[in-house]
Design an enzyme around this catalytic site. Structure first.
Site, PDB file in Angstrom:
ATOM      1  N   ARG A   1      -9.601   0.461   8.957  1.00 28.19           N
ATOM      2  CA  ARG A   1      -9.140  -0.899   9.154  1.00 28.19           C
ATOM      3  C   ARG A   1     -10.154  -1.745   9.914  1.00 28.19           C
ATOM      4  O   ARG A   1      -9.923  -2.924  10.136  1.00 28.19           O
ATOM      5  CB  ARG A   1      -7.857  -0.834   9.969  1.00 28.19           C
ATOM      6  CG  ARG A   1      -6.664  -1.534   9.398  1.00 28.19           C
ATOM      7  CD  ARG A   1      -5.529  -1.294  10.380  1.00 28.19           C
ATOM      8  NE  ARG A   1      -4.329  -1.965  10.065  1.00 28.19           N
ATOM      9  CZ  ARG A   1      -3.329  -1.475   9.326  1.00 28.19           C
ATOM     10  NH1 ARG A   1      -3.444  -0.292   8.764  1.00 28.19           N
ATOM     11  NH2 ARG A   1      -2.241  -2.170   9.159  1.00 28.19           N
TER      12      ARG A   1
ATOM     13  N   ARG B   1      11.963  -6.787   4.691  1.00 30.10           N
ATOM     14  CA  ARG B   1      11.975  -5.451   4.101  1.00 30.10           C
ATOM     15  C   ARG B   1      12.662  -4.434   5.010  1.00 30.10           C
ATOM     16  O   ARG B   1      12.657  -4.548   6.220  1.00 30.10           O
ATOM     17  CB  ARG B   1      10.563  -5.010   3.699  1.00 30.10           C
ATOM     18  CG  ARG B   1       9.614  -4.761   4.819  1.00 30.10           C
ATOM     19  CD  ARG B   1       8.238  -4.393   4.266  1.00 30.10           C
ATOM     20  NE  ARG B   1       7.321  -4.133   5.365  1.00 30.10           N
ATOM     21  CZ  ARG B   1       6.047  -3.820   5.212  1.00 30.10           C
ATOM     22  NH1 ARG B   1       5.522  -3.729   4.006  1.00 30.10           N
ATOM     23  NH2 ARG B   1       5.290  -3.596   6.263  1.00 30.10           N
TER      24      ARG B   1
ATOM     25  N   ARG C   1      11.231  -1.782  10.368  1.00 32.87           N
ATOM     26  CA  ARG C   1      10.118  -1.560  11.286  1.00 32.87           C
ATOM     27  C   ARG C   1      10.159  -2.581  12.423  1.00 32.87           C
ATOM     28  O   ARG C   1      10.417  -3.754  12.189  1.00 32.87           O
ATOM     29  CB  ARG C   1       8.795  -1.666  10.531  1.00 32.87           C
ATOM     30  CG  ARG C   1       8.418  -0.345   9.864  1.00 32.87           C
ATOM     31  CD  ARG C   1       7.251  -0.492   8.958  1.00 32.87           C
ATOM     32  NE  ARG C   1       6.112  -1.176   9.582  1.00 32.87           N
ATOM     33  CZ  ARG C   1       4.947  -1.338   8.976  1.00 32.87           C
ATOM     34  NH1 ARG C   1       4.769  -0.878   7.753  1.00 32.87           N
ATOM     35  NH2 ARG C   1       3.973  -1.960   9.585  1.00 32.87           N
TER      36      ARG C   1
ATOM     37  N   ARG D   1      -0.478  -9.626  12.781  1.00 32.21           N
ATOM     38  CA  ARG D   1      -0.987  -8.572  11.895  1.00 32.21           C
ATOM     39  C   ARG D   1      -1.917  -9.157  10.841  1.00 32.21           C
ATOM     40  O   ARG D   1      -2.941  -8.562  10.492  1.00 32.21           O
ATOM     41  CB  ARG D   1       0.169  -7.819  11.257  1.00 32.21           C
ATOM     42  CG  ARG D   1       0.834  -6.880  12.264  1.00 32.21           C
ATOM     43  CD  ARG D   1       2.227  -6.476  11.851  1.00 32.21           C
ATOM     44  NE  ARG D   1       2.258  -5.707  10.625  1.00 32.21           N
ATOM     45  CZ  ARG D   1       3.360  -5.543   9.887  1.00 32.21           C
ATOM     46  NH1 ARG D   1       4.489  -6.102  10.249  1.00 32.21           N
ATOM     47  NH2 ARG D   1       3.315  -4.812   8.805  1.00 32.21           N
TER      48      ARG D   1
ATOM     49  N   LYS E   1       0.826  -1.211   0.000  1.00 32.16           N
ATOM     50  CA  LYS E   1       0.000   0.000   0.000  1.00 32.16           C
ATOM     51  C   LYS E   1       0.861   1.263   0.000  1.00 32.16           C
ATOM     52  O   LYS E   1       0.579   2.216  -0.695  1.00 32.16           O
ATOM     53  CB  LYS E   1      -0.923   0.017   1.235  1.00 32.16           C
ATOM     54  CG  LYS E   1      -1.871  -1.161   1.299  1.00 32.16           C
ATOM     55  CD  LYS E   1      -2.848  -1.052   2.473  1.00 32.16           C
ATOM     56  CE  LYS E   1      -2.214  -1.205   3.837  1.00 32.16           C
ATOM     57  NZ  LYS E   1      -1.650  -2.544   4.118  1.00 32.16           N
TER      58      LYS E   1
END
Ligand code: ADP
Ligand code: ZN
Length: 214
Positions: A88, A127, A161, A172, A13
């Site tokens: 969300r 990532r 992160r 998540r 996103k």
């Protein structure tokens, strides 16, 4: 034009928001990025959000609704915005409908980025991004050309992160399926939904999003 990008964690996103964004004068509003900034700054909201985010759970609806309510009044949002990571939950979606109505704004489209579950875990654990310019990388899929040096700006510091680890990713994903996936039906029923293939290369996803926006 005001749109929502909907998709599970790791769908892309943040990085596929649309190359035409600047031409379209749209700003991208990421509640995740805003919350991470609040955590880094040690604000009251940051203190409340920190542990929840580290565990992979969702921050309370009141907090994120409050953040978005204030943010879309800012001048830079008047040309249109892309909501990334908000709403969300169904209560957040209902609150958004209400606040847009109060502000005389409308939601044009909801773009769903579809990605296979197995790919999500793989994408998230690995990532990292440049600490200076924010360029996104991946240990296996998109390493820097020269190890330890940002392709984009030459910086040598990178960040990961706190919630991008294999264990938190599962929480998540669970939160996504339990709380967020019902929004797909919600916006389908409102005839706002368009889906794009998030498994395609990132440039292709970006162009599909642009095509969906028309
Ligand atoms: P991702 O989509 O990759 O999980 P985000 O940056 O959108 O990442 O969100 C990171 C975290 O911030 C979430 O796991 C959650 O704890 C919190 N968060 C972000 N947006 C919301 C929201 N709209 N409602 C509740 N929590 C949120
Ligand atoms: Zn950089």
């Amino acid at each position: 034009m005001n749109i929502i990008l909907l998709g599970p964690p790791g769908a892309g996103k943040e990085h596929s928001g649309g190359a035409d964004r600047e031409e379209r004068k749209m700003v991208q509003l990421s509640t995740g990025a805003m919350l991470r900034a609040a955590v880094a700054a040690g604000t009251e909201i940051g203190k409340k959000a920190d542990a929840i985010m580290k565990s992979g759970g969702l921050v309370s609806d009141d907090i994120v609704i409050g953040i978005i309510n204030d943010r879309i009044d800012e001048p830079d949002c008047q040309g249109g915005f892309i909501l990334d990571g908000f709403p969300r939950t169904l209560p957040q979606a209902a609150a958004l409908d209400k606040l847009l109505q109060q502000k005389g704004k409308k939601l044009d489209k909801v773009v769903e980025i579809k990605v296979d579950d197995a790919a999500l875990v793989d994408r998230i654990s690995g990532r990292f991004s440049c600490a200076k310019c924010g360029a996104g990388y991946h240990d296996r899929h998109k390493p820097t050309k020269t190890p330890g040096v940002c392709d984009n700006c030459g910086a040598t510091e990178f960040t990961r992160r706190a919630d991008d680890n294999a264990e938190t990713v599962k929480s998540r994903l669970m939160a996504y399926y339990r709380e967020t996936a019902p929004l797909i039906g919600y916006y389908f029923a409102k005839e706002k939904l368009q889906s794009v293939d998030g498994m395609a290369p990132i440039d292709e996803v970006t162009s599909q999003i642009n095509a969906a926006l028309g």
